[in-house]
Every structure is written in structure tokens, then in C-alpha cells.
Scaffold this motif. Structure first.
Motif, PDB file in Angstrom:
ATOM      1  N   UNK A 125      32.958  24.614  51.143  1.00 28.33           N
ATOM      2  CA  UNK A 125      32.662  26.044  51.125  1.00 28.33           C
ATOM      3  C   UNK A 125      32.895  26.679  49.762  1.00 28.33           C
ATOM      4  N   UNK A 126      33.688  26.041  48.909  1.00 35.14           N
ATOM      5  CA  UNK A 126      34.090  26.662  47.648  1.00 35.14           C
ATOM      6  C   UNK A 126      33.521  26.001  46.398  1.00 35.14           C
ATOM      7  N   UNK A 127      32.858  24.852  46.531  1.00 33.93           N
ATOM      8  CA  UNK A 127      32.379  24.157  45.338  1.00 33.93           C
ATOM      9  C   UNK A 127      30.893  23.828  45.425  1.00 33.93           C
ATOM     10  N   UNK A 136      29.452  30.144  43.325  1.00 40.09           N
ATOM     11  CA  UNK A 136      29.408  31.559  42.962  1.00 40.09           C
ATOM     12  C   UNK A 136      30.428  32.373  43.763  1.00 40.09           C
ATOM     13  N   UNK A 137      30.521  32.140  45.071  1.00 39.91           N
ATOM     14  CA  UNK A 137      31.460  32.897  45.902  1.00 39.91           C
ATOM     15  C   UNK A 137      32.901  32.662  45.454  1.00 39.91           C
ATOM     16  N   UNK A 138      33.275  31.407  45.227  1.00 30.88           N
ATOM     17  CA  UNK A 138      34.642  31.105  44.797  1.00 30.88           C
ATOM     18  C   UNK A 138      34.908  31.673  43.409  1.00 30.88           C
ATOM     19  N   UNK A 139      33.899  31.558  42.526  1.00 30.35           N
ATOM     20  CA  UNK A 139      34.046  32.128  41.190  1.00 30.35           C
ATOM     21  C   UNK A 139      34.319  33.623  41.280  1.00 30.35           C
ATOM     22  N   UNK A 141      35.650  35.313  43.775  1.00 27.97           N
ATOM     23  CA  UNK A 141      37.004  35.529  44.299  1.00 27.97           C
ATOM     24  C   UNK A 141      38.037  35.396  43.190  1.00 27.97           C
ATOM     25  N   UNK A 142      37.921  34.311  42.415  1.00 22.31           N
ATOM     26  CA  UNK A 142      38.878  34.080  41.331  1.00 22.31           C
ATOM     27  C   UNK A 142      38.770  35.150  40.255  1.00 22.31           C
ATOM     28  N   UNK A 143      37.546  35.543  39.915  1.00 25.85           N
ATOM     29  CA  UNK A 143      37.342  36.577  38.899  1.00 25.85           C
ATOM     30  C   UNK A 143      37.945  37.905  39.357  1.00 25.85           C
ATOM     31  N   UNK A 144      37.743  38.233  40.622  1.00 27.40           N
ATOM     32  CA  UNK A 144      38.311  39.468  41.171  1.00 27.40           C
ATOM     33  C   UNK A 144      39.840  39.445  41.103  1.00 27.40           C
ATOM     34  N   UNK A 145      40.443  38.310  41.460  1.00 31.30           N
ATOM     35  CA  UNK A 145      41.911  38.183  41.387  1.00 31.30           C
ATOM     36  C   UNK A 145      42.408  38.343  39.955  1.00 31.30           C
ATOM     37  N   UNK A 146      41.730  37.705  39.011  1.00 32.41           N
ATOM     38  CA  UNK A 146      42.141  37.797  37.602  1.00 32.41           C
ATOM     39  C   UNK A 146      41.947  39.215  37.071  1.00 32.41           C
ATOM     40  N   UNK A 147      40.872  39.870  37.491  1.00 31.89           N
ATOM     41  CA  UNK A 147      40.620  41.244  37.061  1.00 31.89           C
ATOM     42  C   UNK A 147      41.739  42.166  37.563  1.00 31.89           C
ATOM     43  N   UNK A 148      42.118  42.015  38.842  1.00 29.41           N
ATOM     44  CA  UNK A 148      43.216  42.827  39.392  1.00 29.41           C
ATOM     45  C   UNK A 148      44.530  42.561  38.648  1.00 29.41           C
ATOM     46  N   UNK A 149      44.774  41.292  38.333  1.00 29.78           N
ATOM     47  CA  UNK A 149      45.999  40.947  37.608  1.00 29.78           C
ATOM     48  C   UNK A 149      45.990  41.577  36.215  1.00 29.78           C
ATOM     49  N   UNK A 150      44.837  41.521  35.522  1.00 27.64           N
ATOM     50  CA  UNK A 150      44.722  42.098  34.181  1.00 27.64           C
ATOM     51  C   UNK A 150      44.988  43.606  34.213  1.00 27.64           C
ATOM     52  N   UNK A 151      44.457  44.288  35.227  1.00 29.54           N
ATOM     53  CA  UNK A 151      44.693  45.735  35.348  1.00 29.54           C
ATOM     54  C   UNK A 151      46.168  46.007  35.617  1.00 29.54           C
ATOM     55  N   UNK A 152      46.759  45.248  36.548  1.00 30.47           N
ATOM     56  CA  UNK A 152      48.161  45.455  36.919  1.00 30.47           C
ATOM     57  C   UNK A 152      49.089  45.270  35.728  1.00 30.47           C
ATOM     58  N   UNK A 153      48.845  44.245  34.900  1.00 31.87           N
ATOM     59  CA  UNK A 153      49.726  43.955  33.764  1.00 31.87           C
ATOM     60  C   UNK A 153      49.181  44.482  32.440  1.00 31.87           C
ATOM     61  N   UNK A 154      48.071  45.250  32.520  1.00 33.81           N
ATOM     62  CA  UNK A 154      47.458  45.834  31.329  1.00 33.81           C
ATOM     63  C   UNK A 154      47.170  44.776  30.277  1.00 33.81           C
ATOM     64  N   UNK A 157      40.845  41.174  29.097  1.00 38.41           N
ATOM     65  CA  UNK A 157      40.099  40.190  29.866  1.00 38.41           C
ATOM     66  C   UNK A 157      38.845  39.805  29.091  1.00 38.41           C
ATOM     67  N   UNK A 158      38.560  38.515  29.079  1.00 42.98           N
ATOM     68  CA  UNK A 158      37.323  38.019  28.486  1.00 42.98           C
ATOM     69  C   UNK A 158      36.626  37.177  29.540  1.00 42.98           C
ATOM     70  N   UNK A 159      35.343  37.357  29.660  1.00 41.09           N
ATOM     71  CA  UNK A 159      34.582  36.605  30.643  1.00 41.09           C
ATOM     72  C   UNK A 159      33.404  35.954  29.947  1.00 41.09           C
ATOM     73  N   UNK A 160      33.245  34.669  30.156  1.00 43.04           N
ATOM     74  CA  UNK A 160      32.108  33.934  29.626  1.00 43.04           C
ATOM     75  C   UNK A 160      31.423  33.278  30.802  1.00 43.04           C
ATOM     76  N   UNK A 161      30.142  33.538  30.933  1.00 46.54           N
ATOM     77  CA  UNK A 161      29.388  32.945  32.028  1.00 46.54           C
ATOM     78  C   UNK A 161      28.076  32.439  31.465  1.00 46.54           C
ATOM     79  N   UNK A 162      27.737  31.237  31.825  1.00 46.09           N
ATOM     80  CA  UNK A 162      26.482  30.647  31.363  1.00 46.09           C
ATOM     81  C   UNK A 162      25.626  30.358  32.579  1.00 46.09           C
ATOM     82  N   UNK A 163      24.416  30.824  32.551  1.00 50.42           N
ATOM     83  CA  UNK A 163      23.478  30.577  33.643  1.00 50.42           C
ATOM     84  C   UNK A 163      22.401  29.666  33.097  1.00 50.42           C
TER      85      UNK A 163
END
Length: 170
Positions: A125-127, A136-139, A141-154, A157-163
Motif C-alpha cells: 500500500x505504501x510503495x 505518491x500517497x506515502x510520499x 504523508x511523509x511530506x505533510x509530517x515533515x512540513x508540520x515538524x518544520x512549522x512547529x520547530x521553525x 524546508x526544502x523539497x525536491x521532486x522529480x517527475x
């Protein structure tokens, strides 16, 4: 009798630590009954080391809480050292006149195959089956968690995505 099931039975004297284990209890872990002493300490030694404190704490909480049934899944080591997932269920069957638990009985069931199937389903389900990377779904989820963490700890964030179109051809 219990021998007709896949479960191992246990009977635990909470006051003395004396414990009875059925033959199936031992054989599901690769032991012969005569190879292990029937005691709480033996049971504790067979639990995977990094789970012992958690399992013991949950058991003590159950005994002191008065909750009707105990149920927990944890890993125990087999004779060969291979961990097996065990579903332990039990209940207090004897109390003293003040309501203090004296004796518990229950079963152990090997649920390793079920745990492995759950892990395989989660992986599917995740790979992505082609690359083995997060889908995409797992990515997301992880991106959302990292984004929330970045906001919480100020934190920045850098995001690199290749399609890559037509990746299967590559």
C-alpha cells in the motif's frame, strides 16, 4: 483439550511467580517442555529484550487495574533465537478477600504469519512495485509530517521532486 489448538496455555501464581506452561506453549517456541523451568523469570527471559519492560509494565498495570481481560502482542525468542510474534490473552481467576489478584490463566498464540502478512500489505500500500520507493500517497504523508515538524520547530524546508515521464521505458 488445549493440545488440539495452536495455543499454548499458561497459569501464573502472581504471589509466588510459579507458572505452569502447557507442552504446546514450549513447542511453539522450539523448546521441549523439560528444557525450560516453569517460572515467571523464564517467561521474562524469552521476551525479546527491548520489549521486556513494556510487556512487564502492561501486565502489572492489568493486574492492579481490575480490568476483566489482558491482551497484548509482543515478540518472544525461539530456541534458535528467531523472534516470533505472540498474542497473549489472559485474566485473573483468583483474588484474595481484599480483591488483590492471586492467580491468572491464559493462552499464547503464535501470530507471526499474520504480522508478516500485515507488513507485506502495508508495504504494497505504501510503495511503488517497480522501484520499491514510496508511492505518491506515502510520499504525501511523509511530506505533510515533515512540513508540520518544520512549522512547529521553525525550521527551513526544502523539497525536491522529480517527475520522470515514461519511467518504465527507462
Amino acid at each position: 483439550t488445549m493440545d488440539a489448538t495452536r495455543d499454548g496455555m499458561w497459569d501464573f501464581n502472581i504471589q509466588t511467580g510459579e507458572t505452569f506452561f502447557s507442552p504446546r506453549y514450549y513447542t511453539m517456541l522450539g523448546y521441549e517442555p523439560y528444557e525450560c523451568e516453569p517460572s515467571y523469570e523464564m517467561w521474562r527471559r524469552l521476551i525479546v529484550t527491548d520489549e521486556v519492560d513494556h510487556v512487564e509494565e502492561k501486565l502489572k498495570d492489568y493486574i492492579s487495574s481490575g480490568i476483566d481481560r489482558f491482551e497484548m502482542t509482543f515478540r518472544m525468542n525461539t530456541k534458535t533465537g528467531e523472534p516470533r510474534w505472540i498474542l497473549s490473552r489472559g485474566r485473573v481467576v483468583q483474588k484474595d478477600e481484599t480483591g488483590k489478584a492471586l492467580r491468572m490463566v491464559g493462552t499464547h498464540m503464535d501470530v507471526t504469519e499474520q504480522k508478516q502478512a500485515e507488513k507485506a500489505i502495508w508495504k504494497l500500500a505504501a510503495t511503488d512495485p517497480l522501484t520499491g520507493t514510496n508511492n505518491r500517497r506515502r510520499f504525501m504523508e511523509l511530506a505533510e509530517n515533515e512540513y508540520r515538524r518544520a512549522i512547529r520547530y521553525e525550521l527551513p524546508v526544502t523539497l525536491l521532486m522529480i517527475d520522470i515521464d515514461h519511467f518504465k521505458e527507462v
